[in-house]
Design a protein around this motif. Sequence first.
Motif, mmCIF file in Angstrom:
data_model
loop_
_atom_site.group_PDB
_atom_site.id
_atom_site.type_symbol
_atom_site.label_atom_id
_atom_site.label_comp_id
_atom_site.label_asym_id
_atom_site.label_seq_id
_atom_site.Cartn_x
_atom_site.Cartn_y
_atom_site.Cartn_z
ATOM 1 N N UNK A 299 7.054 -0.384 -14.530
ATOM 2 C CA UNK A 299 7.581 0.109 -13.248
ATOM 3 C C UNK A 299 6.944 1.436 -12.864
ATOM 4 N N UNK A 300 5.886 1.780 -13.502
ATOM 5 C CA UNK A 300 5.266 3.088 -13.283
ATOM 6 C C UNK A 300 4.845 3.288 -11.844
ATOM 7 N N UNK A 301 4.274 2.277 -11.233
ATOM 8 C CA UNK A 301 3.799 2.395 -9.847
ATOM 9 C C UNK A 301 4.651 1.604 -8.880
ATOM 10 N N UNK A 302 5.848 1.221 -9.288
ATOM 11 C CA UNK A 302 6.684 0.375 -8.441
ATOM 12 C C UNK A 302 7.944 1.078 -7.954
ATOM 13 N N UNK A 303 8.143 2.345 -8.331
ATOM 14 C CA UNK A 303 9.411 3.049 -8.009
ATOM 15 C C UNK A 303 9.137 4.346 -7.281
ATOM 16 N N UNK A 304 10.119 4.728 -6.521
ATOM 17 C CA UNK A 304 10.125 6.037 -5.844
ATOM 18 C C UNK A 304 11.384 6.802 -6.280
ATOM 19 N N UNK A 305 11.192 8.072 -6.578
ATOM 20 C CA UNK A 305 12.287 8.920 -7.023
ATOM 21 C C UNK A 305 12.445 10.046 -6.012
ATOM 22 N N UNK A 306 13.617 10.157 -5.458
ATOM 23 C CA UNK A 306 13.892 11.186 -4.446
ATOM 24 C C UNK A 306 14.876 12.217 -4.968
#
Length: 306
Positions: A299-306
């Motif tokens: 999931x390294x390039x599949x998630x966004x953290x806000x």
Amino acid sequence: MSMHAKTDSEVTSQTASSPTRSPRRPVYFVQSPSRDSHDGEKTTNSFHSTPVLSPNGSPGRHSRNSSSTRFSGSLRPGSRKVSHQLQPRKGEKGFDAIEEEGLADDDHRSGIPRRCYFLAFVVGFFVLFSFFSLVLWAAAKPQKPSITMRSISFDQFVVNAGADASGVATEMVTINTTIKFNFHNRGTFFGVHVSSTPVDLAYTELTLASGSIKKFYQSRKGQRLVSVNLQGRGVPLYGGGVNWSSMDGKLTAPVPLNLNFTVKAKAYVLGKLVKPKFHRKISCAVVYKPTKVNVPISLKNSCTVE
């Protein structure tokens, strides 16, 4: 002989008519200070002596009159120097004591009551404490925890025909999956208590599996690997999975899914008075592949953290 001789009657008359001499009375002297004593010298420098006779005689009365005359004379306008001598001159101890008493009275009248000092201390302490707390809060707020999504693995993904609780026939989904992420507390002077909202794995807007993070405490500058298990058993699709391809309950084509949750971290910097809160919202686009069952999917390039 007859001319010089006196009769007894004449002698007697002469004796009676002659004044009787009184015995000598003691003489007293009264010493009064001279006017030269106002120069600061001792009073023993010069004295005026005035004879005073016994109170039984007339001279004694005269001396008392003269004494009263002297003292009354000293109070006349012409004798102001004597009255000034009785007052302490500037620079003497008496005058200084009067001045000090006057200053003490002025200070007492113009002094601030103790209640005002106490109130000022309380207000000042409150202001300083609030300022200190604000500084701590401002220093801690930018130090948000860091979250890095690692992987997701599907242990089970099964689609079967069934019916919901009301008896409506539909397809039912059973999912068992595990996600992993790395939590890093970047706080330099505080630890955090970590929790989360429900971790949902959904297809469009239909939640297929759900789980939650077990609460834990992370010390300052510490990190750990967090594992969360998501489960969904007999979830009705209600026609939501019409495009899915399956055989004998197993999917034969990839299925796009969404992973959403929020990590909550709370720090107690100054007890419960200063407790900054941190929220990190995570959104991931996950693709289930039938060929990768029980295999971690990055999931390294599949998630966004806000």
